[in-house]
Scaffold this motif. Sequence first.
Motif, PDB file in Angstrom:
ATOM      1  N   VAL A  41      15.070  -9.500 -21.690  1.00 34.38           N
ATOM      2  CA  VAL A  41      15.473  -9.130 -20.771  1.00 34.38           C
ATOM      3  C   VAL A  41      17.253  -9.670 -21.995  1.00 34.38           C
ATOM      4  CG1 VAL A  41      16.821  -8.374 -18.958  1.00 34.38           C
ATOM      5  CG2 VAL A  41      15.078  -8.809 -18.895  1.00 34.38           C
ATOM      6  N   LYS A  42      17.659  -8.786 -22.360  1.00 36.11           N
ATOM      7  CA  LYS A  42      19.314  -9.145 -22.223  1.00 36.11           C
ATOM      8  C   LYS A  42      19.680  -9.738 -22.022  1.00 36.11           C
ATOM      9  CE  LYS A  42      19.666  -5.840 -26.372  1.00 36.11           C
ATOM     10  NZ  LYS A  42      20.658  -4.738 -27.637  1.00 36.11           N
ATOM     11  N   ASP A  43      20.050 -10.749 -22.560  1.00 40.52           N
ATOM     12  CA  ASP A  43      21.227 -11.778 -21.519  1.00 40.52           C
ATOM     13  C   ASP A  43      21.967 -11.479 -21.476  1.00 40.52           C
ATOM     14  OD1 ASP A  43      18.635 -14.025 -22.198  1.00 40.52           O
ATOM     15  OD2 ASP A  43      20.788 -14.960 -24.051  1.00 40.52           O
ATOM     16  N   VAL A  44      22.654 -10.490 -21.925  1.00 39.76           N
ATOM     17  CA  VAL A  44      24.412 -10.119 -21.196  1.00 39.76           C
ATOM     18  C   VAL A  44      23.863  -9.280 -19.723  1.00 39.76           C
ATOM     19  CG1 VAL A  44      25.550  -9.785 -23.514  1.00 39.76           C
ATOM     20  CG2 VAL A  44      24.158  -8.105 -22.302  1.00 39.76           C
ATOM     21  N   ILE A  45      22.394  -8.783 -19.590  1.00 38.69           N
ATOM     22  CA  ILE A  45      22.482  -7.624 -18.835  1.00 38.69           C
ATOM     23  C   ILE A  45      22.274  -8.700 -17.387  1.00 38.69           C
ATOM     24  CG2 ILE A  45      20.180  -6.465 -17.670  1.00 38.69           C
ATOM     25  CD1 ILE A  45      21.872  -4.214 -19.223  1.00 38.69           C
ATOM     26  N   PHE A  89      32.290  -6.540 -18.258  1.00 41.02           N
ATOM     27  CA  PHE A  89      33.038  -7.096 -19.981  1.00 41.02           C
ATOM     28  C   PHE A  89      32.663  -8.220 -20.054  1.00 41.02           C
ATOM     29  CE2 PHE A  89      34.023  -7.720 -23.955  1.00 41.02           C
ATOM     30  CZ  PHE A  89      34.500  -6.887 -24.378  1.00 41.02           C
ATOM     31  N   ILE A  90      31.304  -8.580 -20.082  1.00 39.59           N
ATOM     32  CA  ILE A  90      31.026  -9.769 -20.392  1.00 39.59           C
ATOM     33  C   ILE A  90      30.936 -11.027 -21.776  1.00 39.59           C
ATOM     34  CG2 ILE A  90      28.092 -10.681 -19.762  1.00 39.59           C
ATOM     35  CD1 ILE A  90      29.206  -9.937 -17.501  1.00 39.59           C
ATOM     36  N   VAL A  91      31.329 -11.939 -21.968  1.00 46.47           N
ATOM     37  CA  VAL A  91      31.287 -13.331 -23.286  1.00 46.47           C
ATOM     38  C   VAL A  91      30.151 -14.072 -22.781  1.00 46.47           C
ATOM     39  CG1 VAL A  91      32.419 -13.727 -24.833  1.00 46.47           C
ATOM     40  CG2 VAL A  91      33.538 -11.748 -24.172  1.00 46.47           C
ATOM     41  N   ASP A  92      29.037 -13.749 -23.970  1.00 52.90           N
ATOM     42  CA  ASP A  92      27.965 -15.349 -23.788  1.00 52.90           C
ATOM     43  C   ASP A  92      28.291 -15.718 -24.522  1.00 52.90           C
ATOM     44  OD1 ASP A  92      26.176 -16.442 -23.098  1.00 52.90           O
ATOM     45  OD2 ASP A  92      24.737 -15.130 -22.124  1.00 52.90           O
ATOM     46  N   ILE A  93      28.827 -17.263 -24.212  1.00 54.32           N
ATOM     47  CA  ILE A  93      28.571 -17.817 -25.158  1.00 54.32           C
ATOM     48  C   ILE A  93      27.535 -18.955 -25.414  1.00 54.32           C
ATOM     49  CG2 ILE A  93      30.326 -19.767 -26.881  1.00 54.32           C
ATOM     50  CD1 ILE A  93      33.028 -18.226 -25.530  1.00 54.32           C
ATOM     51  N   GLY A  94      26.386 -18.847 -25.505  1.00 55.35           N
ATOM     52  CA  GLY A  94      25.040 -19.599 -26.030  1.00 55.35           C
ATOM     53  C   GLY A  94      25.840 -21.417 -27.266  1.00 55.35           C
ATOM     54  N   GLY A  95      23.988 -21.348 -26.780  1.00 57.21           N
ATOM     55  CA  GLY A  95      24.266 -22.990 -27.781  1.00 57.21           C
ATOM     56  C   GLY A  95      24.422 -21.972 -28.939  1.00 57.21           C
ATOM     57  N   GLY A  96      23.795 -21.357 -29.653  1.00 60.09           N
ATOM     58  CA  GLY A  96      23.303 -20.817 -30.628  1.00 60.09           C
ATOM     59  C   GLY A  96      23.929 -19.338 -31.796  1.00 60.09           C
ATOM     60  N   THR A  97      24.172 -18.273 -30.244  1.00 56.82           N
ATOM     61  CA  THR A  97      24.226 -17.279 -30.417  1.00 56.82           C
ATOM     62  C   THR A  97      25.646 -17.189 -29.358  1.00 56.82           C
ATOM     63  OG1 THR A  97      23.013 -15.778 -28.421  1.00 56.82           O
ATOM     64  CG2 THR A  97      22.510 -16.331 -31.191  1.00 56.82           C
ATOM     65  N   THR A  98      27.015 -16.301 -29.686  1.00 58.74           N
ATOM     66  CA  THR A  98      27.039 -15.775 -28.640  1.00 58.74           C
ATOM     67  C   THR A  98      27.214 -14.051 -28.708  1.00 58.74           C
ATOM     68  OG1 THR A  98      29.717 -16.866 -29.286  1.00 58.74           O
ATOM     69  CG2 THR A  98      29.848 -14.764 -28.521  1.00 58.74           C
ATOM     70  N   ASP A  99      26.666 -13.729 -27.474  1.00 62.81           N
ATOM     71  CA  ASP A  99      26.701 -12.297 -27.706  1.00 62.81           C
ATOM     72  C   ASP A  99      28.418 -11.712 -26.000  1.00 62.81           C
ATOM     73  OD1 ASP A  99      24.407 -12.561 -28.341  1.00 62.81           O
ATOM     74  OD2 ASP A  99      23.667 -12.263 -26.647  1.00 62.81           O
ATOM     75  N   VAL A 100      28.083 -10.377 -26.473  1.00 57.67           N
ATOM     76  CA  VAL A 100      29.081  -9.641 -26.159  1.00 57.67           C
ATOM     77  C   VAL A 100      29.051  -8.295 -26.282  1.00 57.67           C
ATOM     78  CG1 VAL A 100      32.260  -9.558 -26.296  1.00 57.67           C
ATOM     79  CG2 VAL A 100      31.026 -11.008 -27.618  1.00 57.67           C
ATOM     80  N   ALA A 101      29.473  -7.515 -24.782  1.00 58.81           N
ATOM     81  CA  ALA A 101      29.244  -6.058 -24.451  1.00 58.81           C
ATOM     82  C   ALA A 101      29.703  -5.823 -23.209  1.00 58.81           C
ATOM     83  CB  ALA A 101      27.273  -6.658 -24.053  1.00 58.81           C
ATOM     84  N   ALA A 102      30.006  -4.598 -23.614  1.00 55.94           N
ATOM     85  CA  ALA A 102      30.441  -3.530 -22.542  1.00 55.94           C
ATOM     86  C   ALA A 102      29.673  -2.822 -21.438  1.00 55.94           C
ATOM     87  CB  ALA A 102      31.640  -2.953 -22.963  1.00 55.94           C
ATOM     88  N   ILE A 103      29.149  -3.022 -20.619  1.00 54.18           N
ATOM     89  CA  ILE A 103      27.972  -2.517 -19.732  1.00 54.18           C
ATOM     90  C   ILE A 103      28.260  -1.759 -17.495  1.00 54.18           C
ATOM     91  CG2 ILE A 103      26.161  -3.021 -18.290  1.00 54.18           C
ATOM     92  CD1 ILE A 103      26.146  -6.386 -19.452  1.00 54.18           C
ATOM     93  N   ALA A 104      28.194  -0.262 -18.266  1.00 51.48           N
ATOM     94  CA  ALA A 104      28.381   0.454 -17.202  1.00 51.48           C
ATOM     95  C   ALA A 104      26.925   2.174 -17.134  1.00 51.48           C
ATOM     96  CB  ALA A 104      29.777   1.378 -17.974  1.00 51.48           C
ATOM     97  N   LEU A 105      27.108   2.204 -16.299  1.00 55.11           N
ATOM     98  CA  LEU A 105      25.851   3.453 -16.245  1.00 55.11           C
ATOM     99  C   LEU A 105      24.115   2.725 -15.756  1.00 55.11           C
ATOM    100  CD1 LEU A 105      28.009   5.929 -17.159  1.00 55.11           C
ATOM    101  CD2 LEU A 105      27.385   5.538 -14.400  1.00 55.11           C
ATOM    102  N   LEU A 124      27.769   0.001 -23.475  1.00 56.30           N
ATOM    103  CA  LEU A 124      28.096   0.952 -23.792  1.00 56.30           C
ATOM    104  C   LEU A 124      28.596   0.326 -25.076  1.00 56.30           C
ATOM    105  CD1 LEU A 124      29.497   3.200 -22.790  1.00 56.30           C
ATOM    106  CD2 LEU A 124      31.800   1.456 -22.484  1.00 56.30           C
ATOM    107  N   SER A 125      28.639  -1.049 -25.402  1.00 57.75           N
ATOM    108  CA  SER A 125      29.140  -1.279 -26.628  1.00 57.75           C
ATOM    109  C   SER A 125      28.923  -3.167 -26.625  1.00 57.75           C
ATOM    110  CB  SER A 125      30.735  -1.052 -26.817  1.00 57.75           C
ATOM    111  OG  SER A 125      30.834  -1.493 -27.774  1.00 57.75           O
ATOM    112  N   GLU A 126      28.050  -3.288 -27.706  1.00 55.61           N
ATOM    113  CA  GLU A 126      27.810  -4.932 -28.422  1.00 55.61           C
ATOM    114  C   GLU A 126      27.834  -5.354 -29.127  1.00 55.61           C
ATOM    115  OE1 GLU A 126      23.798  -5.771 -26.747  1.00 55.61           O
ATOM    116  OE2 GLU A 126      23.470  -4.108 -27.768  1.00 55.61           O
ATOM    117  N   GLU A 127      28.259  -7.031 -29.088  1.00 57.66           N
ATOM    118  CA  GLU A 127      27.520  -7.094 -30.941  1.00 57.66           C
ATOM    119  C   GLU A 127      27.627  -8.617 -30.283  1.00 57.66           C
ATOM    120  OE1 GLU A 127      28.913  -6.596 -34.293  1.00 57.66           O
ATOM    121  OE2 GLU A 127      29.126  -4.973 -33.796  1.00 57.66           O
TER     122      GLU A 127
END
Length: 352
Positions: A132-136, A153-169, A173-176
Motif C-alpha cells: 500500500v502506498k504510504d500516503v494512502i 493533501f499529505i506530505v510524508d517526509i521519511g528517512g529516504g523519501t518525501t512523498d506528496v499526494a492530493a487524495i480524493a474520491l 489526484l496528483s502525486e510526486e
Amino acid sequence: MGKLIAIDFGTSNTLIYTKGKGIIFEEPSVVALDVNTKKVLTVGKEAEQMIGKTPTNIKVIKPLKYGSIDKFDIAIKMLKMMIDRTKEGNKFSKAFSKASVLVGVPSSITQVETRGIEEVIYESGAKKVVLVKDVIADAVSLGDNVYKPSISFIVDIGGGTTDVAAIALGGILSEESIKIGGYDIDLDIIQFIKKNYNVEIGELTAQSLKIDLADVMLSEDYSMDIVGQDLASGLPVHIEITNNEIFNAIRVTVEKMISTIKKVIENCPPESASDILSNGITLVGGGSRLKNIDKLLESELGISANIVAEPEYATINGLGIMLDHIDLVSSMVLEYSTREIINTKTRSSTSD
C-alpha cells in the motif's frame, strides 16, 4: 484466518503492528554484520549504536535505501531477526508463517523495487503480502474518509523519501515523490562541516545536530558544541556549530522538498484549489519534526500546514486500521485506495 500484520519497512526505522495489539516492534533499520562469516550479529538499536565504532571485521549496514531494498539478503536476515525480537517473541515468529502482511511503500517505487520488498517479506515467512502506498495509509490514519470528494493533501517526509499526494474520491489526484528525506539532511550536515571545518563527524552526531539545531525559519540564535575528527591531524577536536550554519547546510534539500509540494499543487485541477486552501497541508513522517517546517510551508505557499501528533507513526497506524479490510485489498492500492477502506472516522489506532 492467519494473523494480520502491518509493517512499515522504512529506510530509517522498521515498525511492526499486529491487529488487536498495536505496535509490537519499533527499531532502526540497521544491521551489524561480521564480514568474515557473513553472520548478522545484531539489528536495530544495538546495531545503530555501533555506527562509527566497529573493528575491521564488523560492518554496520542499512539494507534499505530511499524506501526500497538495497541489500536483499541482509534485509531478509534483518527482518527475520526483528520478527524474533518482537514483544510476542517465538509465538509471533510462528504466527508470521501464516500471516497476511500489509506493507507501506513510497509512491516512487518501481516494479522491480516492488518485487524486491514483496520477496523480502515472503522470504521472511509471510503467507500473503499486500503493498500500500504510504500516503494512502497516512490519510487513513488521520481518520479521513479517503472516498470523500474533499481533498486530503499529505506530505510524508521519511528517512529516504518525501512523498506528496492530493487524495480524493478513493484515489490519488496528483502525486510526486523524491528520493530525499531525513537521511539526506544528515549527509548535508556531514558534508558542510567537512567542507567548512575540515572535520569529519559521524551519522549519529549529524542526527543530533539536525534535532537540536536545524531550524528552517531561523527563529532564534543558538549553537552546539560537538566533537569530530580533524582531517589534518587525525585527532579529536571540539567545534561550535550554530543553527545558522545548519540552516545553510540543509537549505537546498529543504527547497527541493518545497518545490515538490508546489508541483503537486500545480498539477491538481483548478476545482481543487478551494479544498487545498481550506483543508491545508498535513505533515507526517519523522522528517516533519524538522523545526518550523510547517511555518515555512505556510510562508512559502500561503496555505496552512499542520503536523500531526506523533507523525512518525502515521503510516503504521494507517496500515493497522486497514488490516480490518486486508482480504478486500487488491494490488490497486498501489494506485488507489479501495472502497472498503473508508470507515475510519470511528476507529482510532490501537496501542499496547
